[in-house]
Structure formats: structure tokens, C-alpha cells
Enzyme design. Structure first.
Site, PDB file in Angstrom:
ATOM      1  N   SER A  73       0.827  -1.216   0.000  1.00 16.15           N
ATOM      2  CA  SER A  73       0.000   0.000   0.000  1.00 16.15           C
ATOM      3  C   SER A  73       0.857   1.259   0.000  1.00 16.15           C
ATOM      4  O   SER A  73       1.727   1.414   0.851  1.00 16.15           O
ATOM      5  CB  SER A  73      -0.873   0.055   1.261  1.00 16.15           C
ATOM      6  OG  SER A  73      -1.717  -1.046   1.324  1.00 16.15           O
ATOM      7  N   HIS A  81      -3.738   1.292  -4.278  1.00 15.15           N
ATOM      8  CA  HIS A  81      -3.331   0.111  -5.053  1.00 15.15           C
ATOM      9  C   HIS A  81      -3.809   0.247  -6.487  1.00 15.15           C
ATOM     10  O   HIS A  81      -4.985   0.460  -6.736  1.00 15.15           O
ATOM     11  CB  HIS A  81      -3.955  -1.171  -4.475  1.00 15.15           C
ATOM     12  CG  HIS A  81      -3.262  -1.660  -3.259  1.00 15.15           C
ATOM     13  ND1 HIS A  81      -2.316  -2.634  -3.282  1.00 15.15           N
ATOM     14  CD2 HIS A  81      -3.380  -1.275  -1.964  1.00 15.15           C
ATOM     15  CE1 HIS A  81      -1.873  -2.861  -2.055  1.00 15.15           C
ATOM     16  NE2 HIS A  81      -2.508  -2.043  -1.234  1.00 15.15           N
ATOM     17  N   HIS A 109      -5.692  -8.808  -1.441  1.00 12.99           N
ATOM     18  CA  HIS A 109      -5.828  -8.996   0.005  1.00 12.99           C
ATOM     19  C   HIS A 109      -7.001  -9.932   0.295  1.00 12.99           C
ATOM     20  O   HIS A 109      -8.053  -9.848  -0.358  1.00 12.99           O
ATOM     21  CB  HIS A 109      -6.111  -7.652   0.693  1.00 12.99           C
ATOM     22  CG  HIS A 109      -4.945  -6.706   0.667  1.00 12.99           C
ATOM     23  ND1 HIS A 109      -4.733  -5.829  -0.361  1.00 12.99           N
ATOM     24  CD2 HIS A 109      -3.933  -6.510   1.561  1.00 12.99           C
ATOM     25  CE1 HIS A 109      -3.633  -5.122  -0.101  1.00 12.99           C
ATOM     26  NE2 HIS A 109      -3.131  -5.518   1.049  1.00 12.99           N
ATOM     27  N   TYR A 160      -8.903  -9.736   2.735  1.00 14.73           N
ATOM     28  CA  TYR A 160     -10.044  -8.980   3.276  1.00 14.73           C
ATOM     29  C   TYR A 160     -10.970  -8.450   2.184  1.00 14.73           C
ATOM     30  O   TYR A 160     -12.071  -8.002   2.473  1.00 14.73           O
ATOM     31  CB  TYR A 160      -9.596  -7.841   4.212  1.00 14.73           C
ATOM     32  CG  TYR A 160      -8.721  -6.770   3.595  1.00 14.73           C
ATOM     33  CD1 TYR A 160      -9.208  -5.876   2.643  1.00 14.73           C
ATOM     34  CD2 TYR A 160      -7.401  -6.635   3.999  1.00 14.73           C
ATOM     35  CE1 TYR A 160      -8.408  -4.896   2.102  1.00 14.73           C
ATOM     36  CE2 TYR A 160      -6.584  -5.657   3.466  1.00 14.73           C
ATOM     37  CZ  TYR A 160      -7.096  -4.792   2.517  1.00 14.73           C
ATOM     38  OH  TYR A 160      -6.286  -3.822   1.981  1.00 14.73           O
ATOM     39  N   GLU A 161     -10.521  -8.479   0.926  1.00 15.42           N
ATOM     40  CA  GLU A 161     -11.412  -8.086  -0.168  1.00 15.42           C
ATOM     41  C   GLU A 161     -12.245  -9.264  -0.646  1.00 15.42           C
ATOM     42  O   GLU A 161     -13.068  -9.121  -1.557  1.00 15.42           O
ATOM     43  CB  GLU A 161     -10.598  -7.565  -1.357  1.00 15.42           C
ATOM     44  CG  GLU A 161     -10.411  -6.071  -1.353  1.00 15.42           C
ATOM     45  CD  GLU A 161     -10.236  -5.555  -2.770  1.00 15.42           C
ATOM     46  OE1 GLU A 161     -11.210  -5.054  -3.345  1.00 15.42           O
ATOM     47  OE2 GLU A 161      -9.117  -5.682  -3.284  1.00 15.42           O
ATOM     48  N   ALA A 210       2.981  -2.398   3.855  1.00  9.35           N
ATOM     49  CA  ALA A 210       2.841  -1.377   4.892  1.00  9.35           C
ATOM     50  C   ALA A 210       2.416  -2.121   6.157  1.00  9.35           C
ATOM     51  O   ALA A 210       1.572  -3.009   6.093  1.00  9.35           O
ATOM     52  CB  ALA A 210       1.778  -0.373   4.481  1.00  9.35           C
ATOM     53  N   MET A 267      -1.806  -6.911   7.026  1.00  8.55           N
ATOM     54  CA  MET A 267      -2.902  -7.704   6.444  1.00  8.55           C
ATOM     55  C   MET A 267      -2.532  -8.312   5.092  1.00  8.55           C
ATOM     56  O   MET A 267      -3.400  -8.543   4.246  1.00  8.55           O
ATOM     57  CB  MET A 267      -4.129  -6.796   6.266  1.00  8.55           C
ATOM     58  CG  MET A 267      -4.548  -6.056   7.524  1.00  8.55           C
ATOM     59  SD  MET A 267      -5.903  -4.933   7.172  1.00  8.55           S
ATOM     60  CE  MET A 267      -5.866  -3.875   8.634  1.00  8.55           C
ATOM     61  N   SER A 268      -1.251  -8.562   4.876  1.00  9.38           N
ATOM     62  CA  SER A 268      -0.860  -9.057   3.545  1.00  9.38           C
ATOM     63  C   SER A 268       0.376  -9.942   3.625  1.00  9.38           C
ATOM     64  O   SER A 268       0.781 -10.366   4.702  1.00  9.38           O
ATOM     65  CB  SER A 268      -0.576  -7.868   2.620  1.00  9.38           C
ATOM     66  OG  SER A 268       0.605  -7.213   3.001  1.00  9.38           O
ATOM     67  N   ASN A 316       2.606   3.183  11.007  1.00  4.44           N
ATOM     68  CA  ASN A 316       1.938   3.637  12.233  1.00  4.44           C
ATOM     69  C   ASN A 316       2.399   2.798  13.413  1.00  4.44           C
ATOM     70  O   ASN A 316       2.926   1.696  13.228  1.00  4.44           O
ATOM     71  CB  ASN A 316       0.410   3.506  12.088  1.00  4.44           C
ATOM     72  CG  ASN A 316      -0.016   2.090  11.737  1.00  4.44           C
ATOM     73  OD1 ASN A 316       0.034   1.689  10.582  1.00  4.44           O
ATOM     74  ND2 ASN A 316      -0.389   1.322  12.750  1.00  4.44           N
ATOM     75  N   HIS A 326      -6.615   4.789   7.194  1.00  2.00           N
ATOM     76  CA  HIS A 326      -5.901   4.358   5.984  1.00  2.00           C
ATOM     77  C   HIS A 326      -5.152   5.536   5.334  1.00  2.00           C
ATOM     78  O   HIS A 326      -4.070   5.357   4.789  1.00  2.00           O
ATOM     79  CB  HIS A 326      -6.905   3.744   5.008  1.00  2.00           C
ATOM     80  CG  HIS A 326      -6.276   3.131   3.782  1.00  2.00           C
ATOM     81  ND1 HIS A 326      -5.282   2.182   3.851  1.00  2.00           N
ATOM     82  CD2 HIS A 326      -6.497   3.341   2.456  1.00  2.00           C
ATOM     83  CE1 HIS A 326      -4.921   1.832   2.618  1.00  2.00           C
ATOM     84  NE2 HIS A 326      -5.640   2.537   1.764  1.00  2.00           N
TER      85      HIS A 326
HETATM   86  N1  HPA Z   1      -2.423  -3.149  11.427  1.00  2.00           N
HETATM   87  C1  HPA Z   1      -2.684  -3.957  10.389  1.00  2.00           C
HETATM   88  N2  HPA Z   1      -2.335  -3.665   9.143  1.00  2.00           N
HETATM   89  C2  HPA Z   1      -1.667  -2.533   8.931  1.00  2.00           C
HETATM   90  C3  HPA Z   1      -1.363  -1.650   9.955  1.00  2.00           C
HETATM   91  C4  HPA Z   1      -1.765  -1.975  11.284  1.00  2.00           C
HETATM   92  O1  HPA Z   1      -1.529  -1.243  12.263  1.00  2.00           O
HETATM   93  N3  HPA Z   1      -0.687  -0.605   9.397  1.00  2.00           N
HETATM   94  C5  HPA Z   1      -0.596  -0.871   8.067  1.00  2.00           C
HETATM   95  N4  HPA Z   1      -1.180  -2.033   7.778  1.00  2.00           N
END
Ligand code: HPA
Length: 266
Positions: free
Chosen positions: A26, A56, A78, A80-81, A108, A206-207, A230, A242
């Protein structure tokens, strides 16, 4: 389906024979701007499904980066999609049959360590698959790989060392740690990130893990890099979003680009 993907890859990128695949996470898509003599092909042309996430694209870019032929995924699938993990397996199979031997997987991720700040880089030395999903679920074809593949060196030790040395030689700070894979799409609760830290994780995202498991299964070598976007929920004030993730990813992407360009040169 896999044969169709392979034929379409050959048709699209006939003159290129890349052995390195770079999967861009991302907000990290800008690396493709550095690719020379490039051919850009939409996932649709290969027969891959569409993608619907900000930050993306949905393109494969083949060309020359640091003097080497590469194939670059700008946009990722992903779970989650709703993309089935088995699609990721089929896609990675197609890349392997197309000639890919090495995968540079980027993402990310959120930091679980107070000392690993947004904008910094982490080399993934190991992962924890906490998703309950696995791309290899299903009938196994022993010609592809073993039913019970070894994951004890999922991130190739030789490539890790090469990445480590590249970072040192170019004065790029590179943390190292374990990536914790959750399906998402929600960011974690404070209790969750505390639990993940206790389990040995350094970053969460998440990837990547479905691609890595598939790559290892098909005999490709993997090196993994996280851009920290983050701090985890218990280390930062206020909610996660996001947009902030994408902003920090762009900052870290500059270092990531430099690192990958030098790594490919080495
Ligand atoms: N958690 C999960 N996925 C992420 C995060 C997070 O804090 N930051 C970027 N992708």
C-alpha cells in the site's frame, strides 16, 4: 486457469525474462516510476480479478531496474477483499512458471515496538500466520510442491544477509523482526496488539504471508520488507486510519526504493 495466466504473461512480456518479482505494498507503488523500458499490463489482461483499494493500482510492470529485468506487481490481492487464498497460490504458480525465482515482498505494517517509528523500514525475518487461512489448503499436486512444506527458513537467509549488507553500505536504517499476519480489514484492538507482541511479533499487517507461503511452496526464494506506517493502537494516541497509513507509506517508500535499487545492483 494457471496455464492461461502463464500464456498471457508470455504474450504480454514476450521480450522480458525477469527472474525477480517485486510485490509493492500500500502506497509503495512509486517504485515502478524508476523502471526503464517498461511494459505496463493491467491485471485484467492477464486474467487476474480487479482490485478495489485506495493506494493500489492493478498493473504488472516489467522492465529494467538497476540493470536487472524485474516484474513488479503494483496492486495486491488482500484476503479482506474476499479474494480466496487459493487465487494467490495460482497467481504465484503462474509467476514461477513464467520464470520468477526470487520474490521481494513489500508491505505497509503497524509497529508493535515503541522504538520502531512510522516511516522506518523493517526486514521481515519470520512471520506468524494468525489468519486461520492458508493458500495451500486443498488437494496437493506433488509436482508443484510438498503436502507439508517446510517454513523454517521462509525468508531466505542468504537474501536476508544481502539485504542487511545493502542497508549498512548505504546507511539506510533497517530494523528486523517478525511480521504478524491478520486478515483485517479492521485495525487491531489494544488487547490484540498486546497479545501479538506477547506472541513474539514486531509488526502487524494484512498481507504478504499468503504470497510468501505460496512462493516457498513453489521453490522461489523470498526476501520481505515492511514500511512502518503507524504505531499499534496501544502505542499511539487517537484512532488509526488508511489515509495516515498511505501518507507514512509514501515517506518510507523513498528509503524502500533506495534500498531495493541498491539491493538489485549488488
Ligand atoms: N495493522 C494492520 N495492518 C496494517 C497496519 C496496522 O496497524 N498498518 C498498516 N497495515
Amino acid at each position: 486457469m494457471i496455464e492461461t495466466y502463464v500464456q498471457n504473461l508470455k504474450k504480454a512480456f514476450g521480450n522480458f525474462h525477469p527472474t525477480v518479482l517485486i510485490i509493492l505494498g500500500s502506497g509503495l507503488g512509486s517504485l515502478t516510476e524508476k523502471i526503464e523500458n517498461k511494459i505496463v499490463v493491467s491485471y485484467n489482461q492477464i486474467g487476474f480479478p480487479p482490485i478495489h483499494i485506495a493506494g493500489h493500482r492493478a498493473e504488472l510492470v516489467a522492465g529494467v531496474l538497476s540493470g536487472r529485468e524485474v516484474l513488479c506487481m503494483s496492486g495486491r490481492y488482500h484476503l479482506y477483499e474476499g479474494h480466496p487464498a487459493t487465487f494467490v497460490k495460482d497467481m504465484m504458480s503462474a509467476y514461477q512458471k513464467f520464470g520468477i525465482k526470487e520474490v521481494i515482498a513489500t508491505n505497509a505494517a503497524g509497529s508493535l515496538r515503541a522504538g520502531m517509528k512510522p516511516g522506518s523500514l523493517m526486514m521481515i525475518t519470520d512471520h506468524i500466520n494468525f489468519s486461520g487461512q492458508n493458500p495451500l489448503i486443498g488437494v496437493n499436486n506433488d509436482l508443484d510442491g510438498p503436502r507439508f512444506p517446510d517454513m523454517s527458513s521462509a525468508y531466505d537467509p542468504v537474501l536476508q544477509q544481502k539485504m542487511r549488507e545493502t542497508a549498512i553500505e548505504n546507511s539506510i536504517e533497517l530494523h528486523e523482526g517478525t511480521y504478524f499476519f491478520v486478515v483485517g480489514p479492521n485495525y487491531e484492538t489494544k488487547a490484540e496488539v498486546k497479545a501479538f507482541r506477547t506472541l513474539g511479533a514486531d509488526a502487524v499487517g494484512m498481507s504478504t504471508v499468503p504470497e510468501v507461503i505460496s512462493a516457498v511452496y513453489f521453490g522461489m526464494k523470498v526476501v520481505g520488507l515492511s514500511v512502518i506506517t503507524n504505531q499499534s493502537a496501544d502505542l499511539q494516541e487517537g484512532p488509526l486510519n488508511h489515509e495516515e497509513t498511505l501518507f507514512e507509506a509514501r515517506q518510507g517508500a523513498v528509503d524502500l526504493q533506495g534500498l531495493i535499487l541498491k539491493y538489485l545492483e549488488k
